[in-house]
Write a protein that holds these residues in place. Structure first.
Motif, PDB file in Angstrom:
ATOM      1  N   GLY A   1       0.785  -1.214   0.000  1.00  0.00           N
ATOM      2  CA  GLY A   1       0.000   0.000   0.000  1.00  0.00           C
ATOM      3  C   GLY A   1       0.819   1.268   0.000  1.00  0.00           C
ATOM      4  N   TYR A   2       2.096   1.154  -0.350  1.00  0.00           N
ATOM      5  CA  TYR A   2       2.973   2.326  -0.314  1.00  0.00           C
ATOM      6  C   TYR A   2       2.794   3.218  -1.523  1.00  0.00           C
ATOM      7  CZ  TYR A   2       7.233   5.102   0.121  1.00  0.00           C
ATOM      8  OH  TYR A   2       8.113   6.154   0.229  1.00  0.00           O
ATOM      9  N   VAL A   3       2.514   2.614  -2.681  1.00  0.00           N
ATOM     10  CA  VAL A   3       2.416   3.388  -3.912  1.00  0.00           C
ATOM     11  C   VAL A   3       1.459   2.698  -4.869  1.00  0.00           C
ATOM     12  CG1 VAL A   3       4.352   2.184  -5.019  1.00  0.00           C
ATOM     13  CG2 VAL A   3       3.778   4.506  -5.747  1.00  0.00           C
ATOM     14  N   LYS A   4       0.801   3.501  -5.705  1.00  0.00           N
ATOM     15  CA  LYS A   4      -0.075   2.987  -6.743  1.00  0.00           C
ATOM     16  C   LYS A   4       0.170   3.814  -7.998  1.00  0.00           C
ATOM     17  CE  LYS A   4      -3.567   0.697  -8.586  1.00  0.00           C
ATOM     18  NZ  LYS A   4      -3.512  -0.757  -8.848  1.00  0.00           N
ATOM     19  N   ILE A   5       0.755   3.194  -9.027  1.00  0.00           N
ATOM     20  CA  ILE A   5       1.105   3.887 -10.270  1.00  0.00           C
ATOM     21  C   ILE A   5       0.290   3.274 -11.413  1.00  0.00           C
ATOM     22  CG2 ILE A   5       2.958   4.504 -11.859  1.00  0.00           C
ATOM     23  CD1 ILE A   5       4.929   4.096  -9.545  1.00  0.00           C
ATOM     24  N   SER A   6      -0.336   4.114 -12.195  1.00  0.00           N
ATOM     25  CA  SER A   6      -1.137   3.631 -13.315  1.00  0.00           C
ATOM     26  C   SER A   6      -0.252   3.138 -14.445  1.00  0.00           C
ATOM     27  CB  SER A   6      -2.040   4.754 -13.843  1.00  0.00           C
ATOM     28  OG  SER A   6      -2.949   5.170 -12.851  1.00  0.00           O
TER      29      SER A   6
END
Length: 330
Positions: free
Chosen positions: A59-64
């Motif tokens: 849950g640290y990062v979400k990149i499309s």
């Protein structure tokens, strides 16, 4: 801004350590005489994919994923295919990439300076002329960039597709290992160099929650060029974005810092490309990467890590075009 420069410096140092200061590394790969570049590229991609998967899971990062670059000429990925072809042709001419030229600059390789000159010209042409034509074509054909990921295209789960990508990368690295001796200009193996580049990706993800990519810097330079040329009037506001320029500055500084500290990494004879070829290659690399929406780092190392279909199309097109052109010009 500091995190952007730091992540750029890590990326530049990793590329210098991997031996990408030497134009012959790129040329030999595109002529399929030496697999150092592919090994580094795939090791970096596999490492980046694993890093992002863990970071996203925590849950640290979400990149499309990267979107397509459609022109509606023959495919929904035709902009990626054409742009990738121009990128690969430029790589073959210049013996460089939009990112590796900074390692060449740090090592004092003249080819890198000429390729950078060409890339800046390409960025100016893109910002002032080519992008307007491309946007007009998209408007007339009523097409827009779209998201596409490998697991959906293959009908597999994301985890299974990620495992397939990892196994493919490792398999190609292993299969080509016997045919890629460490040359005097590359002090470490391609796989180890790729792991270092993957480490730079880790720095980028942790410090700024973003992945590496450099070709946007040439477009930003072009935007500033046209802003100055047009007088900076209110109708022509100053470009707001310069993050990619800061990242590229960090790349150059990181490569220079490493080679200053460990000059033996760039010791030995260097194959120089003619100024005209290097500059022409730089122009094509900049225009091609902007048409495709990314280069060998943004689409390749980062985009494939996100399982972006557009990235696979771009990189396959780049290496296919480069493989056709390189034997004829070198």
């Amino acid at each position: 801004m500091a995190t952007t420069v730091i992540s750029g410096a890590a990326f530049g140092a990793a590329m210098a350590a991997a031996g990408f200061h030497e134009p012959s590394v790129v040329i030999a790969q595109l002529k399929f005489e030496n697999w150092h570049m592919i090994q580094a590229f795939l090791a970096a991609t596999a490492t980046s994919a694993a890093i992002y998967a863990v970071a996203e899971h925590l849950g640290y990062v979400k990149i499309s994923p990267r979107t397509s670059s459609p022109l509606s000429l023959f495919s929904k990925y035709d902009g990626n295919i054409i742009g990738g072809g121009l990128l690969g042709t430029g790589m073959a001419l210049a013996g460089s990439c939009p990112g590796t030229l900074y390692a060449q600059l740090a090592a004092g390789v003249r080819t890198g300076f000429h390729a950078l000159d060409g890339a800046i010209i390409g960025g100016i042409l893109w910002s002032g002329v080519v992008s307007k034509f491309v946007n007009g074509l998209r408007e007339r054909n009523n097409v827009k960039p779209a998201r596409g990921v490998l697991n959906e295209q293959l009908g597999l789960s994301r985890a299974t597709t990620l495992l397939l990508v990892e196994c493919t990368c490792i398999g190609i690295i292993t299969a080509t290992a016997l045919y890629t001796p460490v040359s005097p200009s590359t002090k470490i193996s391609g796989a180890v160099g790729g792991l270092l580049i993957g480490g730079a990706q880790l720095v980028s993800v942790l410090s700024r929650k973003s992945m590496v990519g450099i070709s946007g810097s040439y477009e930003e330079v072009g935007n500033f060029f046209w802003w100055v040329v047009r007088g900076g009037a209110d109708a022509n506001p100053k470009p707001a974005s310069y993050n990619n320029i800061m990242f590229a500055s960090g790349v150059a500084a990181g490569a220079l810092g490493l080679l200053t500290w460990a000059p033996q990494l760039a010791a030995g004879p260097v194959h120089e490309v003619s100024p005209l070829l290097a500059m022409a290659g730089g122009v094509l690399m900049a225009i091609g990467s902007r048409l495709a929406g990314g280069c060998t780092s943004g689409h390749g190392i980062s985009g494939i890590s996100l399982l972006s279909v557009s990235s696979v199309m771009t990189i396959v097109s780049a290496f296919a075009a480069g493989g056709i052109v390189a034997p004829f010009v070198h």
